[in-house]
Design a protein around this motif. Structure first.
Motif, PDB file in Angstrom:
ATOM      1  N   HIS A 322       0.828  -1.215   0.000  1.00 23.20           N
ATOM      2  CA  HIS A 322       0.000   0.000   0.000  1.00 23.20           C
ATOM      3  C   HIS A 322       0.859   1.261   0.000  1.00 23.20           C
ATOM      4  CE1 HIS A 322       0.274  -1.949   4.020  1.00 23.20           C
ATOM      5  NE2 HIS A 322       0.787  -0.777   4.355  1.00 23.20           N
ATOM      6  N   ARG A 323       2.181   1.099   0.180  1.00 25.08           N
ATOM      7  CA  ARG A 323       3.092   2.241   0.147  1.00 25.08           C
ATOM      8  C   ARG A 323       3.655   2.510  -1.261  1.00 25.08           C
ATOM      9  NH1 ARG A 323       5.172   3.628   5.143  1.00 25.08           N
ATOM     10  NH2 ARG A 323       5.674   5.580   4.082  1.00 25.08           N
ATOM     11  N   ILE A 324       3.217   1.751  -2.265  1.00 27.25           N
ATOM     12  CA  ILE A 324       3.692   1.981  -3.631  1.00 27.25           C
ATOM     13  C   ILE A 324       3.314   3.388  -4.079  1.00 27.25           C
ATOM     14  CG2 ILE A 324       3.329   1.318  -6.054  1.00 27.25           C
ATOM     15  CD1 ILE A 324       3.075  -1.565  -5.107  1.00 27.25           C
ATOM     16  N   ARG A 325       4.263   4.069  -4.720  1.00 25.73           N
ATOM     17  CA  ARG A 325       4.062   5.445  -5.171  1.00 25.73           C
ATOM     18  C   ARG A 325       3.651   5.469  -6.644  1.00 25.73           C
ATOM     19  NH1 ARG A 325       4.003   8.975  -1.077  1.00 25.73           N
ATOM     20  NH2 ARG A 325       4.815  10.603  -2.422  1.00 25.73           N
ATOM     21  N   GLU A 326       3.214   6.638  -7.102  1.00 23.35           N
ATOM     22  CA  GLU A 326       2.842   6.773  -8.511  1.00 23.35           C
ATOM     23  C   GLU A 326       4.045   6.506  -9.410  1.00 23.35           C
ATOM     24  OE1 GLU A 326       1.185  10.649  -8.843  1.00 23.35           O
ATOM     25  OE2 GLU A 326      -0.715  10.103  -7.892  1.00 23.35           O
ATOM     26  N   THR A 327       5.180   7.092  -9.065  1.00 23.11           N
ATOM     27  CA  THR A 327       6.413   6.833  -9.811  1.00 23.11           C
ATOM     28  C   THR A 327       7.556   6.695  -8.809  1.00 23.11           C
ATOM     29  OG1 THR A 327       7.215   9.115 -10.053  1.00 23.11           O
ATOM     30  CG2 THR A 327       5.577   8.353 -11.646  1.00 23.11           C
ATOM     31  N   SER A 328       8.682   6.168  -9.278  1.00 21.01           N
ATOM     32  CA  SER A 328       9.855   6.000  -8.427  1.00 21.01           C
ATOM     33  C   SER A 328      10.718   7.249  -8.373  1.00 21.01           C
ATOM     34  CB  SER A 328      10.707   4.822  -8.922  1.00 21.01           C
ATOM     35  OG  SER A 328      10.005   3.612  -8.793  1.00 21.01           O
ATOM     36  N   ALA A 329      10.428   8.220  -9.218  1.00 24.93           N
ATOM     37  CA  ALA A 329      11.281   9.405  -9.314  1.00 24.93           C
ATOM     38  C   ALA A 329      11.146  10.281  -8.076  1.00 24.93           C
ATOM     39  CB  ALA A 329      10.920  10.208 -10.560  1.00 24.93           C
ATOM     40  N   ASN A 330      12.283  10.787  -7.615  1.00 24.24           N
ATOM     41  CA  ASN A 330      12.303  11.804  -6.572  1.00 24.24           C
ATOM     42  C   ASN A 330      13.396  12.806  -6.943  1.00 24.24           C
ATOM     43  OD1 ASN A 330      14.855  10.744  -5.692  1.00 24.24           O
ATOM     44  ND2 ASN A 330      13.752   9.197  -4.487  1.00 24.24           N
ATOM     45  N   ARG A 331      13.678  13.735  -6.044  1.00 31.51           N
ATOM     46  CA  ARG A 331      14.625  14.791  -6.406  1.00 31.51           C
ATOM     47  C   ARG A 331      16.037  14.267  -6.644  1.00 31.51           C
ATOM     48  NH1 ARG A 331      15.433  18.071  -0.678  1.00 31.51           N
ATOM     49  NH2 ARG A 331      15.653  16.237   0.674  1.00 31.51           N
ATOM     50  N   TYR A 332      16.327  13.051  -6.174  1.00 34.17           N
ATOM     51  CA  TYR A 332      17.662  12.493  -6.365  1.00 34.17           C
ATOM     52  C   TYR A 332      17.753  11.602  -7.607  1.00 34.17           C
ATOM     53  CZ  TYR A 332      17.930  13.915  -1.465  1.00 34.17           C
ATOM     54  OH  TYR A 332      17.878  14.639  -0.300  1.00 34.17           O
ATOM     55  N   THR A 333      16.625  11.356  -8.285  1.00 32.62           N
ATOM     56  CA  THR A 333      16.633  10.459  -9.434  1.00 32.62           C
ATOM     57  C   THR A 333      17.315  11.119 -10.635  1.00 32.62           C
ATOM     58  OG1 THR A 333      14.524   9.522  -8.686  1.00 32.62           O
ATOM     59  CG2 THR A 333      15.190   9.059 -10.961  1.00 32.62           C
ATOM     60  N   PRO A 334      18.321  10.463 -11.241  1.00 31.79           N
ATOM     61  CA  PRO A 334      18.978  11.024 -12.426  1.00 31.79           C
ATOM     62  C   PRO A 334      17.974  11.238 -13.560  1.00 31.79           C
ATOM     63  CG  PRO A 334      20.195   9.133 -11.567  1.00 31.79           C
ATOM     64  CD  PRO A 334      18.893   9.167 -10.839  1.00 31.79           C
ATOM     65  N   ALA A 335      18.224  12.271 -14.360  1.00 30.24           N
ATOM     66  CA  ALA A 335      17.325  12.600 -15.465  1.00 30.24           C
ATOM     67  C   ALA A 335      17.132  11.418 -16.409  1.00 30.24           C
ATOM     68  CB  ALA A 335      17.866  13.809 -16.223  1.00 30.24           C
ATOM     69  N   SER A 336      18.182  10.613 -16.575  1.00 29.60           N
ATOM     70  CA  SER A 336      18.107   9.479 -17.494  1.00 29.60           C
ATOM     71  C   SER A 336      17.111   8.417 -17.041  1.00 29.60           C
ATOM     72  CB  SER A 336      19.494   8.836 -17.652  1.00 29.60           C
ATOM     73  OG  SER A 336      19.959   8.354 -16.383  1.00 29.60           O
ATOM     74  N   LEU A 337      16.775   8.439 -15.749  1.00 28.81           N
ATOM     75  CA  LEU A 337      15.846   7.440 -15.217  1.00 28.81           C
ATOM     76  C   LEU A 337      14.460   8.020 -14.938  1.00 28.81           C
ATOM     77  CD1 LEU A 337      18.197   5.544 -12.713  1.00 28.81           C
ATOM     78  CD2 LEU A 337      17.615   4.920 -15.063  1.00 28.81           C
ATOM     79  N   ARG A 338      14.257   9.277 -15.284  1.00 24.58           N
ATOM     80  CA  ARG A 338      12.945   9.900 -15.044  1.00 24.58           C
ATOM     81  C   ARG A 338      12.012   9.612 -16.220  1.00 24.58           C
ATOM     82  NH1 ARG A 338      12.658  13.833 -11.005  1.00 24.58           N
ATOM     83  NH2 ARG A 338      14.647  14.224  -9.947  1.00 24.58           N
ATOM     84  N   SER A 339      11.556   8.399 -16.291  1.00 23.56           N
ATOM     85  CA  SER A 339      10.719   7.985 -17.417  1.00 23.56           C
ATOM     86  C   SER A 339       9.248   8.298 -17.202  1.00 23.56           C
ATOM     87  CB  SER A 339      10.879   6.475 -17.633  1.00 23.56           C
ATOM     88  OG  SER A 339      10.379   5.758 -16.516  1.00 23.56           O
ATOM     89  N   GLY A 340       8.860   8.556 -15.959  1.00 23.01           N
ATOM     90  CA  GLY A 340       7.447   8.753 -15.661  1.00 23.01           C
ATOM     91  C   GLY A 340       6.660   7.457 -15.631  1.00 23.01           C
ATOM     92  N   ARG A 341       7.354   6.360 -15.738  1.00 24.39           N
ATOM     93  CA  ARG A 341       6.703   5.041 -15.725  1.00 24.39           C
ATOM     94  C   ARG A 341       6.143   4.747 -14.344  1.00 24.39           C
ATOM     95  NH1 ARG A 341       9.049  -0.414 -16.103  1.00 24.39           N
ATOM     96  NH2 ARG A 341       7.603  -1.711 -17.298  1.00 24.39           N
ATOM     97  N   PRO A 342       4.952   4.158 -14.254  1.00 29.79           N
ATOM     98  CA  PRO A 342       4.386   3.828 -12.937  1.00 29.79           C
ATOM     99  C   PRO A 342       5.301   2.887 -12.157  1.00 29.79           C
ATOM    100  CG  PRO A 342       2.710   3.656 -14.642  1.00 29.79           C
ATOM    101  CD  PRO A 342       4.020   3.837 -15.348  1.00 29.79           C
ATOM    102  N   GLN A 343       5.437   3.154 -10.870  1.00 31.26           N
ATOM    103  CA  GLN A 343       6.293   2.301 -10.036  1.00 31.26           C
ATOM    104  C   GLN A 343       5.793   0.864 -10.021  1.00 31.26           C
ATOM    105  OE1 GLN A 343       6.608   2.608  -5.493  1.00 31.26           O
ATOM    106  NE2 GLN A 343       8.466   3.667  -6.163  1.00 31.26           N
TER     107      GLN A 343
END
Length: 598
Positions: A322-343
């Motif tokens: 129940h703690r799953i987030r909308e995406t895995s991206a946060n302020r520390y996520t590299p731009a190359s991994l910011r796909s916007g894909r659902p976690q």
């Protein structure tokens, strides 16, 4: 049956379902006749005996004396009205009933009940003081109706008889019970002390290496076996499916997770455990890796699978899903991994068999989307089959389903409105007049050897640890004050690090919040309801202006309202034996006092 129905209503707080009454009428009369014919009319019969610290009930426990040794003897009897059943392919402890779905093999069910009783009933723990045996009696079936079930191994604590084998069943009863009064034996069982439950965190290290530390019951074992079967099928048929295990607080989700980890590791399958909770993951790493540090690497976070290779794992166990987030991206996520894909899609892709264990009533932050529908939708989008297993047992809160339902009604998470607490012998609930009274009450329980914690809604500021000093007493209510749990992951001035507040005895000296309490359990829970949720006339009012939880306040008013109710639901259901509650708001406190008798 009227007496039995009345006792059921008195014990369970609700009327017995018609189906249950019909079951009693059809099965208990058969058993009673068999006892008389076996010459055992003096045996005491305990009906619907609740297994310690769970909501599971054994159909019958026969209490008497062993005909040889004369010691107390107990026979657990599961009465089945099955007429036909067959084993599930490649899972010999599961069987399918025509039109009724998958069930645990009756021999294995009663065997596990016996083991559970040995684990928790002190009278059965003393060598030689008492014995226990288990039997499944399928009195409506013939041997042929259950043809392939006979291949399952039987022993002293797990035997099976059909109506066709009635004569053998009578001899079995005579071999285990003497034709004398069973009153003393029944008193011994009913009056026996219940040993503290095997708490998840204190045995996690043992559990990963030796699964039998925990005994899985009914739906827990069904969930476990279905996952194991799915893993084998994934190789045999090169297939993939998603498994969701849903259950309330204390229904055994994390026990299933650790049992799977231990067995899959021994079988050479690649398996990892993941959560969205820092406190939960850090604590599991600490205890599970105490003797084998390499084990710590098996515990990950949900956002660590952003770039995982598809199906690189055999099994990914997503605990507290129940703690799953909308995406895995946060302020520390590299731009190359910011796909916007659902976690959830990332987690599903990472393993051949992704397993999600969740409680939808524990979503406490906006952006947490771990629901059955969310996961099922993501699986369907990937063209995958989903299996959902519902855990209906209650292992926390003393096994008191009545208390869990009371909390849900209190907080408006189920319809009907708040109702008075009618009491439950398995769980104690009280209200206190203030935090100091609560602390004194819980400290007295600590002195008796129990575990206890105080937790509160996030309604006070949370300061950093004082350099070279202790913790600032941020939680202030009148003249009473106490610090929040330590912000740091490491200990500070005797206060345990954040992840260990619930499991370290020194945690009692601080007030915990939902993020340090969620996923954990202790014997007694003290809960302070702050001004972020108050009762007004006939309804709850959420007050975000009194909350210091900046993340929850980012949501809209409806999201905050839901999150704060779920927060208090989490806090109120951490105790295994009891809870005491207090509100800083006068009208809310008056409601609590009116519902909870002194």
């Amino acid at each position: 049956m009227p007496t039995l129905s009345e006792q059921y209503r008195h014990r369970m707080g609700r009327s017995a379902p018609p189906a249950e009454i019909r079951s009693w009428e059809r099965s208990l009369a058969v058993l009673a006749s068999d006892l008389v014919e076996a010459g055992l009319p003096g045996v005491e019969v305990l009906v619907e005996y609740q297994l310690p610290l769970t909501s599971k009930r054994a159909d019958v426990i026969l209490c008497g004396r062993h005909p040889g040794s004369g010691t107390a003897q107990f026979v657990v009897v599961e009465l089945k009205q099955w007429s036909r059943a067959h084993l599930v392919d490649h899972a010999d402890d599961l069987c399918v009933l025509d039109g009724m779905g998958t069930r645990l093999h009756p021999v294995e069910q009663v065997r596990r009940y016996c083991t559970h009783l040995r684990d928790f009933v002190a009278a059965l723990d003393d060598e030689g003081q008492a014995g226990i045996a288990g039997v499944a009696y399928l009195h409506n079936a013939t041997d042929l109706d259950l043809n392939d079930l006979w291949a399952y191994p039987q022993d002293q604590q797990g035997r099976m008889y059909t109506g066709q084998r009635r004569a053998k069943f009578l001899r079995y009863l005579q071999q285990h019970l003497a034709p004398t009064s069973g009153a003393e034996a029944a008193d011994l069982l009913l009056g026996s002390a219940i040993r503290p439950s095997k708490q998840l965190l204190t045995l996690a290290a043992e559990e990963v290496q030796r699964r039998e530390q925990f005994v899985l019951l009914d739906e827990q074992q069904v969930a476990y076996s279905l996952v194991m079967r799915s893993v084998e099928q994934s190789y045999r048929a090169n297939s993939k499916e998603v498994i969701i295990v849903s259950g309330g607080p204390g229904s055994g989700k994390s026990v299933i997770a650790l049992s799977l980890m231990g067995e899959l590791s021994r079988r050479g399958r690649t398996v990892l455990h993941a959560t969205g909770s820092s406190a939960f993951t850090q604590t599991l790493r600490r205890v599970a890796g105490a003797r084998a540090p390499r084990v710590k690497s098996m515990f990950k976070y949900f956002n660590q699978f952003v770039d995982a290779e598809r199906n690189s794992l055999d099994v990914l166990i997503c605990d507290e899903a129940h703690r799953i987030r909308e995406t895995s991206a946060n302020r520390y996520t590299p731009a190359s991994l910011r796909s916007g894909r659902p976690q959830v899609a990332e987690l599903i892709d990472a393993a051949r068999v992704p397993v999600f264990l969740l409680d939808e009533h524990q979503v406490v932050r906006p952006g947490e989307i771990g629901t059955i529908d969310d996961i099922r939708d993501a699986a369907e989008a990937a063209g995958l089959r989903t299996q959902v297993i519902e855990l209906d047992a209650q292992f926390r809160c003393g096994g008191s389903r009545a208390y869990e339902e009371w909390v849900l009604r209190l907080l408006g998470l189920e319809p009907g409105g708040p109702v008075p607490w009618e009491g439950d012998e398995h769980f104690s609930l009280s209200s206190t007049t203030g935090p100091s009274t609560m602390e004194l009450r819980l400290r007295a329980l600590l002195d008796e050897g129990y575990g206890a914690r105080m937790a509160a809604g996030y309604c006070w500021p949370w300061s950093d640890p004082i350099p070279g000093g202790g913790l600032k007493p941020d939680v202030r209510i009148g003249d009473w004050q106490k610090p929040w749990n330590n912000k740091k992951d490491t200990s500070h001035a005797g206060a345990p690090g954040t992840p260990y507040w619930a499991s370290d005895a020194a945690g009692f000296e601080q007030v915990g919040c939902v993020y340090t309490a969620q996923g954990f359990e202790y014997d007694y829970a003290g809960v302070i309801i702050g001004p972020d949720l108050v009762w007004r006339s006939d309804h709850w009012v959420a007050q975000p202006q009194h909350s210091h939880d900046s993340q929850v306040k980012r949501g809209d008013s409806a999201q905050f309202d839901q999150a704060v109710r779920n927060t208090y639901k989490v806090l109120l259901t951490r105790g295994m034996l009891g809870a005491t509650v207090y509100s800083t708001d006068a009208e809310t406190q008056a409601l609590l006092e009116s519902l909870i008798s002194a």
